[in-house]
Scaffold this motif. Structure first.
Motif, PDB file in Angstrom:
ATOM      1  N   GLU A  55       0.717  -1.081  -0.191  1.00 41.84           N
ATOM      2  CA  GLU A  55      -0.001   0.144  -0.085  1.00 41.84           C
ATOM      3  C   GLU A  55       0.885   1.262  -0.061  1.00 41.84           C
ATOM      4  N   ARG A  56       0.314   2.253  -0.645  1.00 43.60           N
ATOM      5  CA  ARG A  56       1.310   3.395  -0.858  1.00 43.60           C
ATOM      6  C   ARG A  56       1.181   4.259   0.463  1.00 43.60           C
ATOM      7  N   ARG A  57       2.543   4.969   0.663  1.00 45.05           N
ATOM      8  CA  ARG A  57       2.806   5.874   1.823  1.00 45.05           C
ATOM      9  C   ARG A  57       2.587   7.105   1.264  1.00 45.05           C
ATOM     10  N   THR A  58       1.874   7.871   0.669  1.00 45.71           N
ATOM     11  CA  THR A  58       1.678   8.963   0.138  1.00 45.71           C
ATOM     12  C   THR A  58       2.264  10.092   1.128  1.00 45.71           C
ATOM     13  N   TRP A  60       4.118   9.820   3.820  1.00 42.09           N
ATOM     14  CA  TRP A  60       5.330   9.803   4.233  1.00 42.09           C
ATOM     15  C   TRP A  60       6.380  10.361   3.153  1.00 42.09           C
ATOM     16  N   TYR A  61       5.996  10.142   1.918  1.00 36.11           N
ATOM     17  CA  TYR A  61       6.811  10.519   0.805  1.00 36.11           C
ATOM     18  C   TYR A  61       6.349  12.096   0.550  1.00 36.11           C
ATOM     19  N   PRO A 319       6.699   0.868  -1.209  1.00 31.15           N
ATOM     20  CA  PRO A 319       7.363   2.000  -0.661  1.00 31.15           C
ATOM     21  C   PRO A 319       8.481   1.832   0.336  1.00 31.15           C
ATOM     22  N   HIS A 322       8.503   0.273   3.609  1.00 32.34           N
ATOM     23  CA  HIS A 322       8.243  -0.951   4.120  1.00 32.34           C
ATOM     24  C   HIS A 322       9.094  -2.010   3.812  1.00 32.34           C
TER      25      HIS A 322
END
Length: 365
Positions: A55-58, A60-61, A319, A322
């Protein structure tokens, strides 16, 4: 997490039983276990998905991008405040570090780790690579996709093709003249040559423009030229031409060295598939050709998460935060299959890579 590791190990052991009579891991083809009914990779993929690691960590980025831009702004401000003095030269180091962070973010955007929206990912890549670094993201992604598809494959991976360095004794035997002398000493010259990598990345990006579709070429070229213009304007507005040239050379040398030190441990000296042999499955192809680097938060930061090279190659869109969480799952899966899982310290990873380069040039000495 311990329960997840055990689950992966149980699935992997079930799969491993079907490989033994078929020649082991080396018998896998296209990700399927020879003699079995499933894939060596499938149980690992299920476990990783169950943990939500794809799953994306938008957020965090977004925080990392904002922090990096703030750091870039701070270095630029310091340059302007110091003005025309040699005391600006030490700022080449933090600027090189910020550029390396920028390159790592561009790399992650190219793998769609930040968002599933391809358009947004490309915009982030263009800004970070073309505009902020002067490095053509289209060139990098085209090259990097081929590398991920067939890592360390002498005929298919551009990272082990013949260039300034060579990676097999067969390649070395074909060298002549200055190139032959370079190959004889390539292990000794590797780190000094990285000092030129920052400039080489820009040159390669411009050379790639003529291979891009016309619609993409204009935007890429505009951003690359804009980068050069902004960079030159900043330095020449702050310092004399002589100081500006020295600063630019030192800055690009440190940038190339940092990037090279991040990429060098990943595959050099690892297995290289036989072009004439059986085609390896996804798990075997990515694990056996990759090397992880042990370490903690500082190592993760310095190498931009690429110290989890095995996990990154198995799950390119995972990501960065992870990758550490996926490592126990991947290691347990490989151990259950009897598949080697290479992991070493940072210094030892450089030693192994240099030893491989030294052995490649041995017949020429």
């Amino acid at each position: 997490m311990p329960q997840a590791v055990a689950t992966v190990a149980d699935h992997a052991r079930d799969r491993a039983g079907s490989t033994d009579s078929a020649g082991g891991v080396g018998a896998a083809r296209n990700g399927d276990v020879a003699g079995g009914s499933g894939s060596d990779f499938a149980p690992l993929l299920r476990a990783v998905k169950a943990q939500g690691l794809l799953e994306r960590r938008t957020g965090w980025y977004a925080a990392r991008i904002a922090t990096n831009l703030a750091a870039l702004g701070a270095v630029v401000t310091a340059l302007v405040l110091l003005g025309n003095t040699w005391w600006t030269l030490p700022l080449a180091l933090p600027l090189a570090i910020v550029w390396s962070r920028t390159a790592f973010l561009g790399h992650d955007a190219g793998h769609a780790q930040m968002t599933g929206d391809r358009r947004v990912s490309r915009i982030i890549g263009l800004v970070h690579a073309n505009l902020l670094l002067g490095m053509n993201e289209a060139w990098w992604n085209e090259k990097h996709v081929r590398h991920h598809a067939n890592p360390n494959h002498i005929d298919k991976d551009p990272d082990v093709g013949v260039g300034a360095l060579v990676w097999t004794q067969k390649q070395a035997a074909q060298r002549e003249g200055i190139a032959r002398a370079l190959t004889r000493n390539q292990a000794r010259l590797f780190f000094p040559m990285l000092l030129l990598e920052g400039i080489a990345l820009k040159i390669s990006g411009f050379q790639f423009l003529r291979r891009q579709p016309v619609r993409e070429r204009g935007l890429s070229a505009l951003l690359l030229v804009s980068h050069l213009g902004l960079y030159a304007t900043l330095l020449l507005a702050v310092m004399s031409p002589g100081k500006a040239v020295v600063f630019a050379l030192v800055h690009h040398a440190l940038f190339g060295l940092h990037l090279g030190m991040a990429f060098a441990p990943n595959h050099k000296g690892m297995e290289m598939p036989d072009p004439e042999g059986d085609r390896w499955g996804h798990l075997q192809r990515q694990v056996l050709t990759s090397r992880n680097v042990r370490g903690a938060v500082l190592t993760d930061w310095f190498l931009g998460g690429l110290n989890y090279q095995i996990e990154h190659h198995l799950f390119p869109s995972m990501p960065r935060p992870h990758l550490r969480r996926a490592q126990p799952l991947v290691r347990a899966h490989c151990e259950a299959l009897g598949m080697p899982y290479a992991e070493t310290g940072l210094i030892e990873s450089y030693r192994q890579a240099l030893r491989h380069m030294h052995e490649v040039g041995e017949p020429l000495r």
